[in-house]
Design a protein around this motif. Structure first.
Motif, PDB file in Angstrom:
ATOM      1  N   ARG A 204       0.818  -1.211   0.000  1.00 57.32           N
ATOM      2  CA  ARG A 204       0.000   0.000   0.000  1.00 57.32           C
ATOM      3  C   ARG A 204       0.853   1.264   0.000  1.00 57.32           C
ATOM      4  O   ARG A 204       0.430   2.310  -0.477  1.00 57.32           O
ATOM      5  N   ASN A 236      -6.414  -8.574  -2.854  1.00 57.50           N
ATOM      6  CA  ASN A 236      -5.496  -7.524  -2.382  1.00 57.50           C
ATOM      7  C   ASN A 236      -5.930  -6.134  -2.799  1.00 57.50           C
ATOM      8  O   ASN A 236      -5.182  -5.406  -3.469  1.00 57.50           O
ATOM      9  N   LYS A 239      -3.677  -2.581  -3.080  1.00 54.59           N
ATOM     10  CA  LYS A 239      -2.252  -2.888  -3.050  1.00 54.59           C
ATOM     11  C   LYS A 239      -1.684  -2.992  -4.457  1.00 54.59           C
ATOM     12  O   LYS A 239      -2.362  -3.380  -5.395  1.00 54.59           O
TER      13      LYS A 239
END
Length: 242
Positions: A204, A236, A239
């Protein structure tokens, strides 16, 4: 070690003798080793007071590898050349574990020392000394008193170019400069032909850097592949891709 260049020279000596025997070659700054001794319970350092350290781990599946002879020969050469100033050898598994603990506890020791900005970057192995020096100098100009704490896998060019808050500086004020610090390090990394991401990936924290480093057709293709295999964005989320 005498300095960063000496650390790289030592790696090359081991590599030239028996590249397959070098299981790990880790660089550590004296600042980081000092944090370990100060903050980690039982954190003794066998060779305190130096500005640069390396941890070398040798292993081989060959019964005739002669690792002890290899280690002693390379250290003798490096000491005669003025690259290695002193050395401690792990004579047992317990001693080996104690030496590795110095490296493994670096993140925790930095955390206990105060606020730090972490940069997991990579450059060609031959450029690691320059990365450490130039990044340290550039960040010192940016924030006087900042304490560089570089460490990591010099053998594959992956250095954690971390910066610790200056003594007496407010932690929140220091962390507010995180973007400036990361950009300062990344400017050096880019100039050395390296990457803004290494073993810990994008996650991130670095998604906003992707357009600059991997923009255009490359990033567009990545986004198209992501959309094709995960159209609902369930894997995810947030991300890697901005």
């Amino acid at each position: 070690m005498r300095d960063e260049d000496a650390a790289l020279a030592l790696f090359r000596r081991f590599r030239d003798r028996d590249e397959g025997a070098v299981r790990a070659f880790e660089y550590m700054s004296g600042e980081g080793v000092g944090f370990y001794a100060r903050h980690i319970e039982g954190g003794s350092v066998p060779l305190p007071g130096h500005a640069h350290y390396v941890l070398v781990d040798l292993a081989s599946s060959r019964p005739d590898a002669g690792l002890r002879a290899l280690l002693e020969a390379v250290l003798e050469e490096a000491m005669e050349a003025g690259e290695v100033l002193d050395a401690a050898i792990g004579e047992s598994e317990a001693q080996r574990a104690a030496l590795w603990r110095i490296r493994e506890e670096h993140p925790e020791a930095q955390k206990r020392e105060g606020a730090s900005v972490k940069n997991d970057v990579s450059v060609p192995v031959s450029k690691t000394p320059e990365l450490i020096r130039r990044s340290s100098e550039a960040c010192a100009r940016l924030i006087p008193g900042v304490r560089p704490v570089p460490f990591g896998h010099m053998g594959d060019g992956n250095i954690h170019m971390n910066l610790e808050q200056p003594v007496g500086m407010d932690a929140a004020a220091f962390l507010a400069r995180s973007h400036d610090i990361m950009e300062t390090v990344n400017e050096v990394v880019r100039d050395l032909g390296g990457s803004f991401s290494a073993e810990h990936g994008i996650g991130r924290l670095k998604t906003d850097m992707m357009p600059d480093w991997r923009g255009g057709a490359e990033l567009d293709l990545m986004q198209r592949i992501k959309a094709a295999v995960d159209p609902q964005g369930l894997m995810n989320p947030g991300k890697v891709l901005p």
